[in-house]
Structure formats: structure tokens, C-alpha cells
Scaffold this motif. Sequence first.
Motif, PDB file in Angstrom:
ATOM      1  N   HIS A 245       0.737  -1.068   0.053  1.00 19.62           N
ATOM      2  CA  HIS A 245       0.090   0.021   0.094  1.00 19.62           C
ATOM      3  C   HIS A 245       0.903   1.379   0.049  1.00 19.62           C
ATOM      4  O   HIS A 245       0.605   2.123  -0.600  1.00 19.62           O
ATOM      5  CB  HIS A 245      -0.740  -0.011   1.272  1.00 19.62           C
ATOM      6  N   LEU A 246       2.014   1.149   0.777  1.00 19.51           N
ATOM      7  CA  LEU A 246       2.806   2.342   0.738  1.00 19.51           C
ATOM      8  C   LEU A 246       3.737   2.473  -0.639  1.00 19.51           C
ATOM      9  O   LEU A 246       3.692   3.580  -1.149  1.00 19.51           O
ATOM     10  CB  LEU A 246       4.043   2.252   1.754  1.00 19.51           C
ATOM     11  N   ALA A 247       3.885   1.398  -1.279  1.00 20.55           N
ATOM     12  CA  ALA A 247       4.575   1.689  -2.443  1.00 20.55           C
ATOM     13  C   ALA A 247       3.440   2.023  -3.820  1.00 20.55           C
ATOM     14  O   ALA A 247       3.891   2.738  -4.785  1.00 20.55           O
ATOM     15  CB  ALA A 247       5.030   0.383  -2.929  1.00 20.55           C
ATOM     16  N   THR A 248       2.109   1.975  -3.397  1.00 22.26           N
ATOM     17  CA  THR A 248       1.185   2.268  -4.454  1.00 22.26           C
ATOM     18  C   THR A 248       0.242   3.409  -4.286  1.00 22.26           C
ATOM     19  O   THR A 248      -0.552   3.763  -4.903  1.00 22.26           O
ATOM     20  CB  THR A 248       0.229   0.912  -4.817  1.00 22.26           C
ATOM     21  N   ALA A 249       0.481   4.079  -3.092  1.00 23.09           N
ATOM     22  CA  ALA A 249      -0.566   5.261  -2.590  1.00 23.09           C
ATOM     23  C   ALA A 249       0.152   6.560  -3.446  1.00 23.09           C
ATOM     24  O   ALA A 249       1.502   6.788  -3.259  1.00 23.09           O
ATOM     25  CB  ALA A 249      -0.429   5.303  -1.140  1.00 23.09           C
ATOM     26  N   GLU A 250      -0.857   7.357  -3.537  1.00 27.36           N
ATOM     27  CA  GLU A 250      -0.460   8.649  -4.023  1.00 27.36           C
ATOM     28  C   GLU A 250       0.023   9.793  -2.693  1.00 27.36           C
ATOM     29  O   GLU A 250       0.879  10.577  -2.782  1.00 27.36           O
ATOM     30  CB  GLU A 250      -1.746   9.752  -4.613  1.00 27.36           C
ATOM     31  N   TYR A 251      -0.742   9.444  -1.605  1.00 25.08           N
ATOM     32  CA  TYR A 251      -0.545  10.091  -0.488  1.00 25.08           C
ATOM     33  C   TYR A 251      -0.178   9.045   0.816  1.00 25.08           C
ATOM     34  O   TYR A 251      -1.080   8.229   0.862  1.00 25.08           O
ATOM     35  CB  TYR A 251      -1.713  10.989   0.015  1.00 25.08           C
ATOM     36  N   VAL A 252       0.942   9.293   1.307  1.00 22.66           N
ATOM     37  CA  VAL A 252       0.987   8.644   2.743  1.00 22.66           C
ATOM     38  C   VAL A 252       1.051   9.510   3.961  1.00 22.66           C
ATOM     39  O   VAL A 252       2.033  10.518   3.928  1.00 22.66           O
ATOM     40  CB  VAL A 252       2.476   7.843   2.668  1.00 22.66           C
ATOM     41  N   PHE A 253       0.298   9.172   4.885  1.00 19.63           N
ATOM     42  CA  PHE A 253       0.358  10.180   6.077  1.00 19.63           C
ATOM     43  C   PHE A 253       0.906   9.598   7.298  1.00 19.63           C
ATOM     44  O   PHE A 253       0.402   8.444   7.669  1.00 19.63           O
ATOM     45  CB  PHE A 253      -1.161  10.739   6.266  1.00 19.63           C
ATOM     46  N   LEU A 254       1.776  10.178   8.051  1.00 24.27           N
ATOM     47  CA  LEU A 254       2.435   9.700   9.201  1.00 24.27           C
ATOM     48  C   LEU A 254       2.225  10.424  10.206  1.00 24.27           C
ATOM     49  O   LEU A 254       2.196  11.718  10.073  1.00 24.27           O
ATOM     50  CB  LEU A 254       3.891   9.132   8.886  1.00 24.27           C
ATOM     51  N   ASN A 255       2.485   9.838  11.591  1.00 23.27           N
ATOM     52  CA  ASN A 255       2.302  10.753  12.707  1.00 23.27           C
ATOM     53  C   ASN A 255       3.498  10.661  13.690  1.00 23.27           C
ATOM     54  O   ASN A 255       3.551  10.889  14.908  1.00 23.27           O
ATOM     55  CB  ASN A 255       0.878  10.621  13.457  1.00 23.27           C
ATOM     56  N   ASP A 256       4.610   9.992  13.228  1.00 23.74           N
ATOM     57  CA  ASP A 256       5.773   9.713  14.009  1.00 23.74           C
ATOM     58  C   ASP A 256       6.781   9.313  12.966  1.00 23.74           C
ATOM     59  O   ASP A 256       6.529   9.021  11.473  1.00 23.74           O
ATOM     60  CB  ASP A 256       5.641   8.828  14.937  1.00 23.74           C
ATOM     61  N   ASN A 257       8.142   9.427  13.414  1.00 23.46           N
ATOM     62  CA  ASN A 257       9.338   8.618  12.374  1.00 23.46           C
ATOM     63  C   ASN A 257       8.917   7.182  12.119  1.00 23.46           C
ATOM     64  O   ASN A 257       8.623   6.520  12.915  1.00 23.46           O
ATOM     65  CB  ASN A 257      10.597   8.832  12.986  1.00 23.46           C
ATOM     66  N   PHE A 258       8.870   6.860  10.785  1.00 20.51           N
ATOM     67  CA  PHE A 258       8.947   5.593  10.238  1.00 20.51           C
ATOM     68  C   PHE A 258      10.046   5.175   9.864  1.00 20.51           C
ATOM     69  O   PHE A 258      10.555   5.281   8.806  1.00 20.51           O
ATOM     70  CB  PHE A 258       7.768   5.432   9.156  1.00 20.51           C
ATOM     71  N   LEU A 259      10.849   4.233  10.710  1.00 15.66           N
ATOM     72  CA  LEU A 259      12.336   3.837  10.502  1.00 15.66           C
ATOM     73  C   LEU A 259      12.676   3.131   9.222  1.00 15.66           C
ATOM     74  O   LEU A 259      13.554   3.167   8.566  1.00 15.66           O
ATOM     75  CB  LEU A 259      12.952   3.322  11.944  1.00 15.66           C
ATOM     76  N   PRO A 260      11.777   2.226   8.915  1.00  8.34           N
ATOM     77  CA  PRO A 260      11.937   1.332   7.504  1.00  8.34           C
ATOM     78  C   PRO A 260      11.973   2.284   6.371  1.00  8.34           C
ATOM     79  O   PRO A 260      12.501   1.831   5.403  1.00  8.34           O
ATOM     80  CB  PRO A 260      10.679   0.460   7.364  1.00  8.34           C
ATOM     81  N   LEU A 261      11.353   3.425   6.189  1.00  9.63           N
ATOM     82  CA  LEU A 261      11.319   4.510   5.387  1.00  9.63           C
ATOM     83  C   LEU A 261      12.913   4.774   4.836  1.00  9.63           C
ATOM     84  O   LEU A 261      13.199   5.056   3.587  1.00  9.63           O
ATOM     85  CB  LEU A 261      10.721   5.787   5.713  1.00  9.63           C
ATOM     86  N   SER A 262      13.930   4.542   5.828  1.00 11.15           N
ATOM     87  CA  SER A 262      15.344   4.765   5.486  1.00 11.15           C
ATOM     88  C   SER A 262      15.817   3.843   4.306  1.00 11.15           C
ATOM     89  O   SER A 262      16.578   3.985   3.615  1.00 11.15           O
ATOM     90  CB  SER A 262      16.053   4.621   6.547  1.00 11.15           C
ATOM     91  N   CYS A 263      15.079   2.714   4.148  1.00 12.24           N
ATOM     92  CA  CYS A 263      15.463   1.659   3.070  1.00 12.24           C
ATOM     93  C   CYS A 263      14.544   1.459   1.894  1.00 12.24           C
ATOM     94  O   CYS A 263      14.669   0.702   1.355  1.00 12.24           O
ATOM     95  CB  CYS A 263      15.842   0.236   3.647  1.00 12.24           C
ATOM     96  N   MET A 264      13.429   2.118   2.153  1.00 10.71           N
ATOM     97  CA  MET A 264      12.392   1.927   0.994  1.00 10.71           C
ATOM     98  C   MET A 264      12.753   2.873  -0.181  1.00 10.71           C
ATOM     99  O   MET A 264      13.617   3.786  -0.396  1.00 10.71           O
ATOM    100  CB  MET A 264      10.885   2.730   1.497  1.00 10.71           C
TER     101      MET A 264
END
Length: 373
Positions: A87-106
Motif C-alpha cells: 500500500h505504501l508503494a502504490t499510494a498517492e498520499y502517505v500520512f504518518l504521525n511519527d518517524n517511520f524508520l523502515p522508510l530509510s531503506c524504502m
Amino acid sequence: NIKKIGYQIYGCISRLFRICPVKKEKVVFFMVHNSKFKSNLGYMYQAMKKENPNRKFVIVSKADLFSGGKLKKIKGALYFYFGLNYHLATAEYVFLNDNFLPLSCMHVSKKTKIVQMWHGIGAWKRFGLTTEEDPVTRDAVEKGNKKVTHLFVSAKRIVPFYEEAMGISKEKIYPVGLPVLDFYFREDLRTQARERFYESYPMLREKKILLYTPTFRATKEENDQLLKRFQADKLKKALGEEWAVLVRLHPAMKGQFVEAGEDCYDASGYADVKDLYEVADVLVNDYSSTMVEYALLDKPIVLFSYDLEKYDRGFYADYVKNSPGPIVTDLEQLVDAVKKQEIDEEARERFLQLHYDYYDANNTKRVMDILNQ
């Protein structure tokens, strides 16, 4: 490092899903810091759904994925690594409310807007990279947040603090307010909040309410000491029959036990903290950013800061000079300050100016206008 390997695995799976196209009008809300969808992300969901009911929404809470029995946690982990990743790979918008650490390798598409709406309002105690000492976490935050396209904050003055704490360049930081702040300027929502609370606690309808919202400390021993020093039962007896005491602990203090007694309640699991703000007659705080929102309600705030000299997080403004209410260090002083229920208008105004540029119900609209540019 096991955490780092986990982020790298997440990134590899993310790369596989990049072959799937980004779906226009697909929106993911991922609650890294659990708010039970009652804060900024919930308000954005309502606004985006109203703007276009045909959008596809995916709503995920990290806390829900990894709670429950063993089987549920395994299912949660599989969904986290594969379902959410897709879902993160195919979304137009991604909303977060804290640091999402795996994002570092995405591997994130340039067509995806990654929107950070930090769970705390304003900038009071130091946070994020300003205080983080673990090198693996620091590296993950810095690399991950380079992929954030929008960070919304409540005032121009605090942009440099967020730039430092989150490693996000100021060009991506928008000081137009945050959606949840609309609540404090809408009487209809505030009335609903009061009614929701009294449906759950009808016995408190005629009581004055003291709400205690301490932040967490570095160790379990210090957290235990925090509750012992507050002495909810003794405080209630000293205040008298007309008062009730509610305690809401920080999520990081999960598992800590509040000793409830007559007219003393543990409200840590209550769904929406704004309901508690609305019914409280006095907020007792220490260093928590909860008082940044509560100060908008023009009600008394007392700071029970018995360990100020030892508290090591640090602040973005002088704590003593800029606090919105009296600072007390023992039970006797606390009882006296609560009974007085005094508001220092000058101190409150000075405190608000540290954190806010806008005082209206148009925060969500300003955010939507920027995202639609």
C-alpha cells in the motif's frame, strides 16, 4: 544490528512492489504513534473523504498490528512487511504521525507525497534527533525523513526546531497549523466531546475534574517514582468531595499501573484525549506537550515538576520563564495551586505565542490547500 536488518528487509520488499503503479487518489494513513485515529490523521481522513468520496483509503495502526496473541502478532507482522508495504508503494498520499524508520531503506515513487504530521503540537521539550543517541536510529531517521515531502507545524518560529529534530529541510516544512487544532475553535465538536465523556463517566457530571498528563521518564524506576510522588488518592482527599482525579499516562509508560480509588480514575486507555481536555477544570502537567494544546482552552494549568533539575530532555525555551502556570514541587503546593484555579493571562499568552501563529478553525483547509498545489 537486528533493527537495521529489519529495515533493509522492508526496503527489499518495497523494491519488489515498485513494479506496481502508483494509484491516483489512493491514501494511506499509518499511525506509527497510536492516536486511535482521533488526531491529525483522523481529521485529514474526514477532509479528504469529503473532498473526494471515491478515494481509496487504507488505515493502519502499528499498535493494533502488534498487539494480541501470538497468532495475531504473526499475522500483523506479515501484513506489516507485505500488505502495508504494498500500500505504501502504490499510494498517492502517505500520512504518518511519527518517524517511520523502515522508510530509510524504502524506494518511494516521486509520484507519492509522504506527509508527516507529528503527534505533538508545537515545540516545548526537545525531541527527535536533538535527543536521540542511538546511531542506528539516528541514521534511519535522517535517511527516512529525506523522503518526506511535507511536514506541517503550528508556527514559523518552531520551523528550525523541527528541521533539527527531524532532519527535514525547511523548504518542506509548512507552518500553517495542524488539522486537530480546528477542534479548539469549533463549539460543535467541543460539545460532542463533553457528551462522549459523560456517557462513559456519568458519575462525574457534577464533579470538578483534575486531569494529570505526565510525560515519561528515562527509566521504569523514575516512572514508578512519578506515580508515587503524585499520590492521586491523597490528593483527592485533600481536594475534597467536589473533585475527581483523572490520570492519563504517556503511551511510552505502557504497563505502568495507576492506583485508582474513589473518584480517582486511570484514563490512559480513553480513546480521545481531547474529550479529557474539554471536561477538565485544571490540567496538572510536568514537561508534556499536552499542555500546548490545553493552553488553547484558557483554563488553569499547574506544573508538577518535582524533578526539574534532573529532567534531561531540555527545552526549546526557558522552562521557568515561559511556563503557562505555576510550578510546584510537592503535594501541599499542588493542592494549593489546584484549589486556587488561577490563570496568569500574561504567562498563558506568552506560552501560546511560542507555539502558534493561527487561532482559528481553518487549519485543515490550509493543509489541504498546500497538498492540492
